[in-house]
Design a protein around this motif. Structure first.
Motif, PDB file in Angstrom:
ATOM      1  N   PRO A  26      39.816  26.236  28.741  1.00 22.03           N
ATOM      2  CA  PRO A  26      40.223  27.402  29.526  1.00 22.03           C
ATOM      3  C   PRO A  26      40.538  27.024  30.968  1.00 22.03           C
ATOM      4  CG  PRO A  26      37.949  27.635  28.734  1.00 22.03           C
ATOM      5  CD  PRO A  26      38.437  26.294  28.305  1.00 22.03           C
ATOM      6  N   GLY A  27      41.515  27.713  31.509  1.00 21.96           N
ATOM      7  CA  GLY A  27      41.872  27.547  32.911  1.00 21.96           C
ATOM      8  C   GLY A  27      41.344  28.725  33.704  1.00 21.96           C
ATOM      9  N   THR A  28      42.079  29.088  34.703  1.00 18.78           N
ATOM     10  CA  THR A  28      41.677  30.204  35.545  1.00 18.78           C
ATOM     11  C   THR A  28      42.756  31.274  35.528  1.00 18.78           C
ATOM     12  OG1 THR A  28      42.677  29.217  37.510  1.00 18.78           O
ATOM     13  CG2 THR A  28      40.365  28.693  37.081  1.00 18.78           C
ATOM     14  N   ALA A  29      42.391  32.444  36.004  1.00 23.09           N
ATOM     15  CA  ALA A  29      43.342  33.550  36.101  1.00 23.09           C
ATOM     16  C   ALA A  29      43.096  34.272  37.413  1.00 23.09           C
ATOM     17  CB  ALA A  29      43.178  34.508  34.938  1.00 23.09           C
ATOM     18  N   TRP A  52      46.297  30.220  32.950  1.00 20.17           N
ATOM     19  CA  TRP A  52      46.693  29.057  32.175  1.00 20.17           C
ATOM     20  C   TRP A  52      45.508  28.526  31.386  1.00 20.17           C
ATOM     21  CZ3 TRP A  52      43.931  24.661  33.140  1.00 20.17           C
ATOM     22  CH2 TRP A  52      43.266  24.583  34.355  1.00 20.17           C
ATOM     23  N   GLN A  53      45.837  27.757  30.360  1.00 23.77           N
ATOM     24  CA  GLN A  53      44.838  27.027  29.592  1.00 23.77           C
ATOM     25  C   GLN A  53      45.507  25.810  28.982  1.00 23.77           C
ATOM     26  OE1 GLN A  53      43.342  29.784  26.736  1.00 23.77           O
ATOM     27  NE2 GLN A  53      45.225  29.906  25.595  1.00 23.77           N
ATOM     28  N   ILE A  54      44.710  24.782  28.707  1.00 25.04           N
ATOM     29  CA  ILE A  54      45.215  23.586  28.035  1.00 25.04           C
ATOM     30  C   ILE A  54      44.891  23.746  26.553  1.00 25.04           C
ATOM     31  CG2 ILE A  54      45.008  21.087  27.804  1.00 25.04           C
ATOM     32  CD1 ILE A  54      44.368  20.972  30.792  1.00 25.04           C
ATOM     33  N   GLU A  89      51.932  39.626  52.733  1.00 25.98           N
ATOM     34  CA  GLU A  89      51.138  38.450  53.085  1.00 25.98           C
ATOM     35  C   GLU A  89      50.002  38.247  52.072  1.00 25.98           C
ATOM     36  OE1 GLU A  89      51.697  36.065  55.222  1.00 25.98           O
ATOM     37  OE2 GLU A  89      49.831  35.054  54.700  1.00 25.98           O
ATOM     38  N   MET A  90      49.362  39.333  51.641  1.00 26.56           N
ATOM     39  CA  MET A  90      48.300  39.248  50.640  1.00 26.56           C
ATOM     40  C   MET A  90      48.850  38.705  49.324  1.00 26.56           C
ATOM     41  SD  MET A  90      46.936  41.025  47.697  1.00 26.56           S
ATOM     42  CE  MET A  90      47.931  42.471  47.791  1.00 26.56           C
ATOM     43  N   VAL A  91      50.025  39.158  48.902  1.00 22.78           N
ATOM     44  CA  VAL A  91      50.644  38.670  47.675  1.00 22.78           C
ATOM     45  C   VAL A  91      50.944  37.183  47.804  1.00 22.78           C
ATOM     46  CG1 VAL A  91      52.703  38.819  46.225  1.00 22.78           C
ATOM     47  CG2 VAL A  91      51.560  40.915  46.998  1.00 22.78           C
ATOM     48  N   ILE A  92      51.480  36.769  48.925  1.00 23.14           N
ATOM     49  CA  ILE A  92      51.803  35.356  49.148  1.00 23.14           C
ATOM     50  C   ILE A  92      50.536  34.507  49.043  1.00 23.14           C
ATOM     51  CG2 ILE A  92      52.564  33.687  50.881  1.00 23.14           C
ATOM     52  CD1 ILE A  92      54.562  35.911  51.818  1.00 23.14           C
ATOM     53  N   ARG A  93      49.436  34.961  49.661  1.00 23.17           N
ATOM     54  CA  ARG A  93      48.171  34.207  49.594  1.00 23.17           C
ATOM     55  C   ARG A  93      47.686  34.079  48.159  1.00 23.17           C
ATOM     56  NH1 ARG A  93      46.691  37.431  53.998  1.00 23.17           N
ATOM     57  NH2 ARG A  93      45.293  38.609  52.643  1.00 23.17           N
ATOM     58  N   ARG A  94      47.764  35.166  47.405  1.00 19.90           N
ATOM     59  CA  ARG A  94      47.300  35.122  46.014  1.00 19.90           C
ATOM     60  C   ARG A  94      48.203  34.247  45.150  1.00 19.90           C
ATOM     61  NH1 ARG A  94      44.518  40.812  44.289  1.00 19.90           N
ATOM     62  NH2 ARG A  94      43.082  40.942  46.045  1.00 19.90           N
ATOM     63  N   LEU A  95      49.501  34.313  45.369  1.00 18.16           N
ATOM     64  CA  LEU A  95      50.418  33.445  44.630  1.00 18.16           C
ATOM     65  C   LEU A  95      50.145  31.978  44.954  1.00 18.16           C
ATOM     66  CD1 LEU A  95      53.764  35.439  44.843  1.00 18.16           C
ATOM     67  CD2 LEU A  95      52.391  35.016  42.791  1.00 18.16           C
ATOM     68  N   GLN A  96      49.853  31.688  46.219  1.00 17.85           N
ATOM     69  CA  GLN A  96      49.550  30.310  46.599  1.00 17.85           C
ATOM     70  C   GLN A  96      48.305  29.807  45.872  1.00 17.85           C
ATOM     71  OE1 GLN A  96      51.431  28.143  48.569  1.00 17.85           O
ATOM     72  NE2 GLN A  96      50.027  26.742  47.549  1.00 17.85           N
ATOM     73  N   LYS A  97      47.295  30.672  45.739  1.00 18.94           N
ATOM     74  CA  LYS A  97      46.094  30.287  44.985  1.00 18.94           C
ATOM     75  C   LYS A  97      46.447  29.963  43.541  1.00 18.94           C
ATOM     76  CE  LYS A  97      42.602  32.736  47.664  1.00 18.94           C
ATOM     77  NZ  LYS A  97      41.589  33.800  47.658  1.00 18.94           N
ATOM     78  N   ARG A  98      47.342  30.750  42.946  1.00 21.77           N
ATOM     79  CA  ARG A  98      47.737  30.491  41.560  1.00 21.77           C
ATOM     80  C   ARG A  98      48.511  29.176  41.456  1.00 21.77           C
ATOM     81  NH1 ARG A  98      44.375  31.448  39.347  1.00 21.77           N
ATOM     82  NH2 ARG A  98      45.495  30.940  37.459  1.00 21.77           N
ATOM     83  N   ARG A 103      48.557  23.425  39.897  1.00 18.97           N
ATOM     84  CA  ARG A 103      48.537  22.000  40.251  1.00 18.97           C
ATOM     85  C   ARG A 103      47.290  21.332  39.662  1.00 18.97           C
ATOM     86  NH1 ARG A 103      52.746  21.091  43.446  1.00 18.97           N
ATOM     87  NH2 ARG A 103      53.412  22.675  44.918  1.00 18.97           N
ATOM     88  N   GLU A 104      46.156  22.029  39.690  1.00 18.13           N
ATOM     89  CA  GLU A 104      44.938  21.518  39.061  1.00 18.13           C
ATOM     90  C   GLU A 104      45.149  21.363  37.552  1.00 18.13           C
ATOM     91  OE1 GLU A 104      42.040  23.891  42.174  1.00 18.13           O
ATOM     92  OE2 GLU A 104      41.611  24.018  40.041  1.00 18.13           O
TER      93      GLU A 104
END
Length: 124
Positions: A26-29, A52-54, A89-98, A103-104
């Motif tokens: 499992p990945g994160t959401a 995502w998940q592998i 700005e909040m959407v951009i921050r959350r998208l960046q986290k995703r 990348r992980e």
């Protein structure tokens, strides 16, 4: 698959359907307040996005499914409307986290595939 979180004991007990065997890491959401056809409150609702998940399906008829791969769950039929600067700005921050999470997933997928392909049982 290295890191698989699926209990394969039942698979060993009933090996007659190997095409049903799958592996999963499992990945994160993340969540994002969205408007869309599933929203019935008239207000934005939190929906998962870019999770995502592998996965691997070692006995699949499709060779591409036998190797570990990433599955990304995107959101269909949802839009982000009426964004003012602070909300954007909040959407951009959350998208960046995703994106950071994806990348992980990429780094983990490279490692899992390397171990998977170097396992003697797989190479044979």
């Amino acid at each position: 698959m290295p890191g698989c979180t699926v209990d394969h004991e039942a698979d060993s007990n009933t090996p007659t359907h190997p095409h049903d065997i799958y592996c999963n890491i499992p990945g994160t959401a993340g969540e994002l307040p969205l408007h869309g056809p599933l929203c019935d409150t008239g207000r934005p609702e939190e929906f998962r996005f870019l999770s995502w998940q592998i996965e691997s399906r070692p006995f699949s008829a499709r060779p591409a499914e036998r190797l570990p791969f990433v599955a990304i769950e995107a959101i269909d039929d949802h839009c982000i409307d009426y964004l003012e600067p602070d909300t954007l700005e909040m959407v951009i921050r959350r998208l960046q986290k995703r994106v950071d999470s994806l990348r992980e997933a990429h780094a983990q997928l490279v490692n899992v595939r390397t171990v998977y392909l170097n396992t003697p049982e797989v190479a044979a």
